[in-house]
Structure formats: C-alpha cells, structure tokens
Design an enzyme around this catalytic site. Structure first.
Site, PDB file in Angstrom:
ATOM      1  N   LYS A  53      -2.286  -1.129  -0.721  1.00  0.00           N
ATOM      2  CA  LYS A  53      -3.588  -1.039   0.463  1.00  0.00           C
ATOM      3  C   LYS A  53      -3.740  -2.624   0.196  1.00  0.00           C
ATOM      4  CE  LYS A  53      -4.422   3.999   0.594  1.00  0.00           C
ATOM      5  NZ  LYS A  53      -5.248   4.567   0.281  1.00  0.00           N
ATOM      6  N   GLN A  97     -10.668   6.499  -2.353  1.00  0.00           N
ATOM      7  CA  GLN A  97      -9.680   6.514  -2.808  1.00  0.00           C
ATOM      8  C   GLN A  97     -10.316   8.303  -2.993  1.00  0.00           C
ATOM      9  OE1 GLN A  97      -6.743   5.822  -2.057  1.00  0.00           O
ATOM     10  NE2 GLN A  97      -6.154   7.026  -3.019  1.00  0.00           N
ATOM     11  N   ASP A 120     -10.788   5.807   7.665  1.00  0.00           N
ATOM     12  CA  ASP A 120     -10.003   6.965   6.717  1.00  0.00           C
ATOM     13  C   ASP A 120     -10.242   8.626   7.882  1.00  0.00           C
ATOM     14  OD1 ASP A 120      -8.679   7.292   4.746  1.00  0.00           O
ATOM     15  OD2 ASP A 120     -10.106   7.467   3.209  1.00  0.00           O
TER      16      ASP A 120
END
Ligand code: NDP
Length: 283
Positions: A53, A97, A120
């Site tokens: 990322k 995460q 997200d």
C-alpha cells in the site's frame, strides 16, 4: 472456445494512472491526499500488504502516514492513534489493517474512525449508506470487481448474479453493489442447499469463499462471467476459489489468480483516498 481472461493488473494500473492525475489536480489546489495505515502486530501477510500500500501511495503521489504498533497495544492506545489521525487535517483516509491481534476489538476500532476518513468502506455509516443507496466509500475488493466489470463492458443490469460468500468484507457488500447495478442477486454460503444448481443459474458468478479451487465446471453455466475473489496459499503457490483450468474453457470471461481481483483491491484504496481528499477540499 475459451473466453476473455480479465487482466486485473492492467485495469489496476489504469485506475492508478487516473488517480495520479486527480492527485496532481488536488496538489495544484494546495491539497496533498494523505492516507494513514495502522498496522498492529507482526503478522507477515499484513506487513507485506501494508508495504504494498505504501508503494502504491508513492506511485500515485498520496502521502502515507503509517503507524506500526506492537501486538501488545491496548484498545485505548489503538483508539488514541485513530483519534490523532481523525483530528489531523493532512490525513484524508485511515485504514486499519485487519485482522487485529487477539484481544483487540476490531468493530469498535473501525467505528472509531471518522466516517469521512473511512477508505475501507467498513465503517457502519458507510455500510448503512450503501444499503440505503447513498454515496459512500465502497469496500475495496467488491468495488474492484465492479471496476473490472465496467472495464470489460460487462453490464450486470438484468443479469442473474450469484455471490458465494456472505462476509462483511466481501460477500455482503458485493451483493449490494450488484443490486445497485441492477443485477438480480443471490447470496450463497456454507448452508446453501444444492450450491451447484444455484451457481449454474448465474450469468455472473462471484466466488469469495476461501476454499482452493472449489468452483469447477459443474458450477458454471457455459458463457457465464466468473469472478474469483479467493486467495488461497497451497503447496504449489497461490490459487483462487475457482478451478481456473477447468472453468476458463466454458466461461465468457474469467479473472485469474493472481492478477485478477487482487490488484484491484489496492487500486480502489487509492481511489477511495482521493475521493475522501476531494470531499475534504470541498468542505
Ligand atoms: P470469510 O471466511 O469471511 O467468508 C467465507 C464465506 O464463504 C462465508 O460466507 C462462508 O459461509 C462461505 N463458505 C465457506 N465454505 C463454503 C462452502 N463450502 N460452500 C459455500 N459457501 C462457503 O472469507 P472472506 O470473505 O474474507 O474472503 C473470501 C476469500 O476471498 C478468501 O480466499 C480471501 O483470502 C479472499 N479475499 C481476497 C481479497 C482480494 O483482494 N482478492 C480481499 C479479501 C478476501 P458461512 O458464512 O456460512 O460461514
């Protein structure tokens, strides 16, 4: 006659190029999009996702603000980090995460993220807005699938779509996005009776199961579009949930693993971050 092999790497790189252009426009207005990735613990797969990322951010010009916390981090320490990023005007997106180490409550940590900075698409507000058909950041993997369909001119409108898997990360938002795109959607899971027959009705079949190569040609109607979300590590490497060699000859289009949906997930994270920065610039 074998169908089209959907090239997720190519589409993802086109998406990143589009994002890089939007970043340049924002920078010209004095706004550099910023993404904060919070990684807790030392799970090697999570570490490698976070590294990738960071690389994507560099490529498109997004600033990354990363925080790596030890597995012994408490819930309140984690939430303090989230609060700090919530308050930081240079941070437009926050990604926690997952999975978190045992003992931490992912649900409450996700809900702690400011809904404006949810990139997200997992925040209850984002999911609620998606259910209501309102604009919201979409979960990266299912939105990546939608982007692949658009890139290959596959219009779900009026088609029968079957999604195998009902997780909140993939299956459920996938079904909602296909409904938004006017497909007639069936969601299957481990309790579905006669899964083979249900899958064979699909014009668009999405496998998000986590079972190596479970979906073979018996599950697929000839001419169907087959999207394989699965990532399974087996002895000979990485395979999807679809038995590619057996299904590709009868599908009209199919995603490979690797190189199908995987690269799209990361590209959509960049899209969501730029969208959040654009929205902040308008406020
Ligand atoms: P989960 O384990 O959370 O969900 C799996 C789903 O599949 C569940 O709904 C489960 O049903 C269903 N299922 C399991 N076994 C069967 C079966 N035998 N028949 C029918 N349904 C079954 O997984 P995720 O949704 O998080 O991920 C799915 C896959 O996608 C994994 O391989 C994962 O690695 C991959 N993935 C890939 C991403 C990418 O970027 N390409 C991103 C995220 C995930 P039930 O609910 O009844 O248990």
């Amino acid at each position: 006659m074998a169908g089209v092999i959907i090239d997720g790497k190519k589409v993802a790189s086109q998406v990143r190029a589009r994002v890089a252009e939007q970043v340049r426009e924002l920078v010209a207005l004095g706004v550099t999009p910023g993404l904060a990735v919070v990684l807790v613990g030392d799970d090697p797969a999570s570490q490698s996702y976070v590294n990738m990322k960071e690389r994507d951010c560099r490529e498109v010009g997004i600033r990354s603000f990363d925080t790596r916390l030890t597995a012994r981090t408490s819930q309140s320490e984690l939430e303090e980090v989230i609060d700090r990023f919530n308050a930081d005007p240079d941070v437009h997106g926050i990604l926690l995460q997952l999975p978190l180490p045992a003992g931490l409550d992912a649900e409450s940590a996700i809900a702690r993220i400011s809904a404006d900075k949810d990139v997200d698409g997992f925040h209850p507000m984002s999911i609620g807005r998606l259910v209501r058909g309102l604009p919201a950041p979409h979960a990266c993997t299912p939105e990546g699938v939608m982007e692949l369909l658009r890139a290959y001119d596959i219009d779900p409108a009026g088609k029968r779509a079957v999604v195998v898997g009902r997780s909140v990360l993939v299956g459920k938002p996938m079904a909602l996005l296909l409904i938004e795109a006017n497909a007639t959607v069936t969601v299957c899971h481990s309790r579905t009776r006669d899964l083979t027959a249900v899958c064979r009705e699909a014009d668009i079949l999405v496998a998000a199961i986590g079972r190596p190569e479970m979906i073979d040609e018996r599950y697929v109607k000839p001419g169907a579009v087959v999207i394989d979300v699965g990532i399974n590590r087996v002895e000979r490497g990485m395979v999807g949930d679809v038995a590619f060699d057996r299904v590709a000859p009868i599908a009209s289009a199919i995603t490979p693993v690797p190189g199908g949906v995987g690269p799209m997930t990361r590209a959509i994270l960049m899209v969501n971050t730029v969208d959040a920065a654009q929205a902040a610039a308008r406020r």
